[in-house]
Design a protein around this motif. Structure first.
Motif, PDB file in Angstrom:
ATOM      1  N   CYS A 151      10.198  -1.861 -10.131  1.00 34.14           N
ATOM      2  CA  CYS A 151       9.438  -1.772  -8.880  1.00 34.14           C
ATOM      3  C   CYS A 151      10.151  -2.582  -7.788  1.00 34.14           C
ATOM      4  CB  CYS A 151       8.018  -2.284  -9.101  1.00 34.14           C
ATOM      5  SG  CYS A 151       6.907  -2.051  -7.698  1.00 34.14           S
ATOM      6  N   SER A 155       1.739   1.514 -11.829  1.00 32.57           N
ATOM      7  CA  SER A 155       1.728   2.047 -10.469  1.00 32.57           C
ATOM      8  C   SER A 155       2.409   1.054  -9.529  1.00 32.57           C
ATOM      9  CB  SER A 155       0.281   2.300 -10.024  1.00 32.57           C
ATOM     10  OG  SER A 155       0.244   2.696  -8.670  1.00 32.57           O
ATOM     11  N   CYS A 156       3.515   1.489  -8.937  1.00 37.57           N
ATOM     12  CA  CYS A 156       4.299   0.633  -8.049  1.00 37.57           C
ATOM     13  C   CYS A 156       3.957   0.941  -6.589  1.00 37.57           C
ATOM     14  CB  CYS A 156       5.792   0.864  -8.291  1.00 37.57           C
ATOM     15  SG  CYS A 156       6.896  -0.039  -7.171  1.00 37.57           S
ATOM     16  N   LYS A 157       3.745  -0.128  -5.819  1.00 39.93           N
ATOM     17  CA  LYS A 157       3.499   0.018  -4.385  1.00 39.93           C
ATOM     18  C   LYS A 157       4.443  -0.896  -3.630  1.00 39.93           C
ATOM     19  CE  LYS A 157      -1.390   1.245  -4.874  1.00 39.93           C
ATOM     20  NZ  LYS A 157      -2.789   0.890  -4.536  1.00 39.93           N
ATOM     21  N   ASP A 190       2.499   3.888  -1.952  1.00 44.43           N
ATOM     22  CA  ASP A 190       2.519   4.348  -3.337  1.00 44.43           C
ATOM     23  C   ASP A 190       3.883   4.937  -3.697  1.00 44.43           C
ATOM     24  OD1 ASP A 190       1.922   5.155  -5.868  1.00 44.43           O
ATOM     25  OD2 ASP A 190       0.338   6.560  -5.307  1.00 44.43           O
ATOM     26  N   GLN A 191       4.505   4.373  -4.730  1.00 42.29           N
ATOM     27  CA  GLN A 191       5.815   4.841  -5.204  1.00 42.29           C
ATOM     28  C   GLN A 191       5.717   5.575  -6.534  1.00 42.29           C
ATOM     29  OE1 GLN A 191       8.532   4.408  -3.166  1.00 42.29           O
ATOM     30  NE2 GLN A 191       6.985   3.571  -1.754  1.00 42.29           N
ATOM     31  N   GLY A 192       4.491   5.869  -6.955  1.00 41.52           N
ATOM     32  CA  GLY A 192       4.306   6.592  -8.206  1.00 41.52           C
ATOM     33  C   GLY A 192       4.398   5.693  -9.424  1.00 41.52           C
ATOM     34  N   THR A 193       4.603   6.315 -10.571  1.00 44.01           N
ATOM     35  CA  THR A 193       4.646   5.587 -11.842  1.00 44.01           C
ATOM     36  C   THR A 193       6.028   5.002 -12.066  1.00 44.01           C
ATOM     37  OG1 THR A 193       2.974   7.042 -12.797  1.00 44.01           O
ATOM     38  CG2 THR A 193       4.346   5.780 -14.331  1.00 44.01           C
ATOM     39  N   ASP A 208       0.792  -1.233   0.000  1.00 53.49           N
ATOM     40  CA  ASP A 208       0.000   0.000   0.000  1.00 53.49           C
ATOM     41  C   ASP A 208       0.826   1.286   0.000  1.00 53.49           C
ATOM     42  OD1 ASP A 208       1.034  -0.185   2.515  1.00 53.49           O
ATOM     43  OD2 ASP A 208      -0.869  -0.255   3.573  1.00 53.49           O
ATOM     44  N   SER A 238       5.755  -2.202   0.610  1.00 56.41           N
ATOM     45  CA  SER A 238       5.217  -2.375   1.952  1.00 56.41           C
ATOM     46  C   SER A 238       6.286  -2.871   2.907  1.00 56.41           C
ATOM     47  CB  SER A 238       4.051  -3.365   1.941  1.00 56.41           C
ATOM     48  OG  SER A 238       3.544  -3.570   3.247  1.00 56.41           O
TER      49      SER A 238
END
Length: 462
Positions: A394, A413-415, A384-387, A382, A417
Motif C-alpha cells: 500500500c 483495502s488500501c486507500k 480507494d486503491q482496491g485490494t 479516502d 490521499s
C-alpha cells in the motif's frame, strides 16, 4: 513545585518566559527570557530583573505571574452561550471550565436537562417551548422521559445505542440530537434577556474550541452596532446558515432583529422547526427572514479538529484555503484534547506577537505527531486503491503517485490521499483494524508549496 530556603531550584510561573531562581539561603532572583529587536533578529537573552528576600518570594510570584486571561481585553463585551445535551454533558463539560470558559466573564450553559456539573449550573434550554408541543410532539418523547426520571430513565442499552449513532446527511439518528434543533431559537431569546447589552453573542457547542485572542482581534474589524451574523457557511435547500459546531457570532442588533421577528411569527417557526432536522439552519432562516445575512467565515471558523482537518481544502473556494488564514475555532475536539491544545495556544500567545494561523497549528501541533507509520490509527485517507495484500505494498502504491502524501490499510483495502492529516486512534473493540502511513520525505515540499500561496490572507471580512 515549592522550594524551601536553602534549596536550589527554579519556579516556572504561568508565563513560561519568567524564571525565578532560589539562591540559598536567603534570596530569590527573577529573570526574563526575551529577544531584543534592533530591526533584525538577535538570539534570545536572559535579563535579570532583580533579587528579593526569599521571605517575600512566593507572594511576589503570586502577585506578578501573568495570567493568559490578562491579554483578552474586550472579552467582557461577549456573552457566550454553550449548548449541550444531557447524554454528553457530564463527559464533555468539565474540561471547558479550565480551558474554553476559563477567561470568559459572561457565559451560560444550556441543555435539555437542568442540573449542576462541576459546580456550574446548567440551565434548561427548552423550558419555554409551547407546552402543547412538549406534550405531543414525537421529538419530545425523550425530553419527557428525561424530565420525569433523569438519566436513569434510560437503559444502558439505549444510551450505548445513541452514543454509537452515526452522522448522516439527515443528521444523527438519536433522540437527543433530534431534540437539539428546538434549542436554537429559544436560546437566542434567552441570551438577549440575560445580557441585553452585550456587543456580541458567541454560540458554541460542547466540542467547540474557540481561540479567544484571535476571535477578539477578528471581530474588532466589525462594527458591533450593525447587524452581523458571522460563521462557517453551510447550506440546506435554499437556506445558508452558520454551522453550529464551528461556533458563530451574532451582534447585538442582529440578535434583537431575529428575536423580535420570531416573537411575531412564533407558530410559523415552531412548525418549521418541527419539520426540519438542523437547528442551526432554523436559526439561519430566521435571521435571513429578519434581514440579517450570513457573513461566510470559513476558514477563520473551522468545522474540524486540527488532527482531522484538511488544511488545503477548497471548501471555502480556491482563494480561501485554511492554511494561510488565522484560526478562530475548531470543532469535534475530544475532551482529552482540550488541555493539550489550550496549553499549546497559551504558549504561542506568550511567545509571539501575532496569532495562530492554521499553518502554525499544522506545523507545531499536528506535524510533530506524524511519523512513517502508526498502527490502530486512521489518518482518514479516502482514495480507494482496491485490494492490496500488505501495508508495504500500500505504501508503494502511494509512493508511485507523485502527489500522494499518506495512505492506510484496512484489512486488504488500501486507500491513499493527496491531503495531509494526522487522523485519530481507532477505538478499542473496533471491528476493523486500520494501519496508517505517511510519506514523510514529501511533507517539507508540501508545506513550502502551501506557504507560497498565502500572500496577505488573514481574515474573512465584510
Amino acid at each position: 513545585m515549592r522550594f524551601q530556603r536553602g534549596q536550589e531550584g527554579s519556579f516556572h510561573s504561568e508565563n513560561p518566559i519568567l524564571d525565578v531562581a532560589w539562591f540559598p539561603p536567603e534570596f530569590v532572583c527573577v529573570s526574563i527570557l526575551a529577544r531584543p529587536s534592533y530591526g533584525f533578529i538577535l538570539p534570545k537573552k536572559r535579563f535579570v530583573l532583580g533579587c528579593f528576600s526569599a521571605s517575600v518570594s512566593e507572594q511576589y510570584i503570586h502577585d506578578n505571574a501573568r495570567s493568559p486571561c490578562d491579554s483578552l481585553k474586550g472579552l467582557e463585551d461577549f456573552f457566550v452561550i454553550l449548548r449541550t445535551g444531557a447524554t454528553e454533558a457530564p463527559k464533555k463539560l468539565p474540561v471547558h471550565f479550565t480551558t474554553t470558559l476559563r477567561c470568559v466573564p459572561h457565559y451560560a450553559i444550556y441543555s435539555d436537562y437542568e442540573e449542576d456539573i462541576g459546580g456550574h449550573h446548567v440551565q434548561n434550554a427548552l423550558d419555554e417551548v409551547n407546552p402543547e408541543i412538549i406534550a405531543t410532539h414525537s421529538d419530545f418523547e425523550y425530553y419527557r422521559r428525561l424530565q420525569e426520571g433523569g438519566r436513569e430513565a434510560f437503559s444502558a442499552q439505549e444510551l450505548a445505542q445513541w452514543a454509537a449513532a452515526k452522522n448522516t446527511n439527515g443528521g444523527r439518528d438519536s433522540p437527543g440530537w433530534r431534540l437539539d434543533k428546538w434549542k436554537f431559537l429559544p436560546l437566542a431569546e434567552k441570551a438577549l434577556r440575560v445580557r441585553p447589552d452585550a456587543k456580541w453573542y458567541i454560540f458554541i457547542e460542547s466540542d467547540t474550541y474557540i481561540l479567544w485572542q484571535t476571535l477578539l482581534e477578528w471581530l474588532s474589524h466589525f462594527d458591533p452596532s450593525k447587524p452581523h451574523y458571522v460563521g462557517m457557511q453551510m447550506q440546506i435547500g435554499d437556506v445558508v446558515f452558520a454551522y453550529g459546531g464551528a461556533g458563530f457570532a451574532i451582534s447585538n442588533p442582529a440578535l434583537k432583529k431575529v428575536v423580535e421577528h420570531r416573537r411575531a411569527n412564533l407558530e410559523f417557526y415552531d412548525d418549521f422547526t418541527g419539520a426540519h432536522w438542523a437547528g442551526d439552519c432554523v436559526l439561519g432562516k430566521a435571521l435571513a427572514d429578519s434581514g440579517v445575512k450570513l457573513q461566510w467565515s470559513f476558514p477563520n471558523f473551522a468545522g474540524d479538529q486540527p488532527s482531522d482537518m484538511d488544511f488545503n481544502t477548497s471548501f471555502g473556494g480556491q482563494e480561501k484555503k485554511p492554511w494561510c488564514y488565522y484560526a478562530a475555532s475548531y470543532h469535534h475536539l475530544p475532551p482529552a484534547e482540550y488541555p493539550k491544545f489550550a496549553k499549546f495556544e497559551e504558549k504561542w500567545n506568550q511567545e509571539n506577537a501575532f496569532r495562530l494561523r492554521h499553518r502554525d497549528v499544522f506545523r507545531y501541533y499536528v506535524l510533530p505527531r506524524i511519523s512513517s507509520q502508526r498502527f490502530e490509527w486512521d489518518n482518514l485517507s479516502d482514495g480507494d486503491q482496491g485490494t492490496i495484500d500488505s501495508f508495504d505494498d500500500c505504501r508503494k502504491t502511494c509512493e508511485s503517485q507523485p502527489d500522494c502524501l499518506q495512505f492506510s490499510l484496512t484489512d486488504q483495502s488500501c486507500k491513499t490521499s493527496t491531503s495531509l492529516k494526522l487522523g485519530h486512534q481507532i477505538p478499542e473493540g473496533a471491528t476493523e483494524q486500520v494501519k496508517s502511513g505517511w510519506i514523510v520525505e514529501r511533507v517539507k515540499g508540501y508545506t513550502e508549496r502551501m506557504d507560497e500561496t498565502c500572500g496577505h490572507k488573514d481574515w474573512i471580512l465584510p
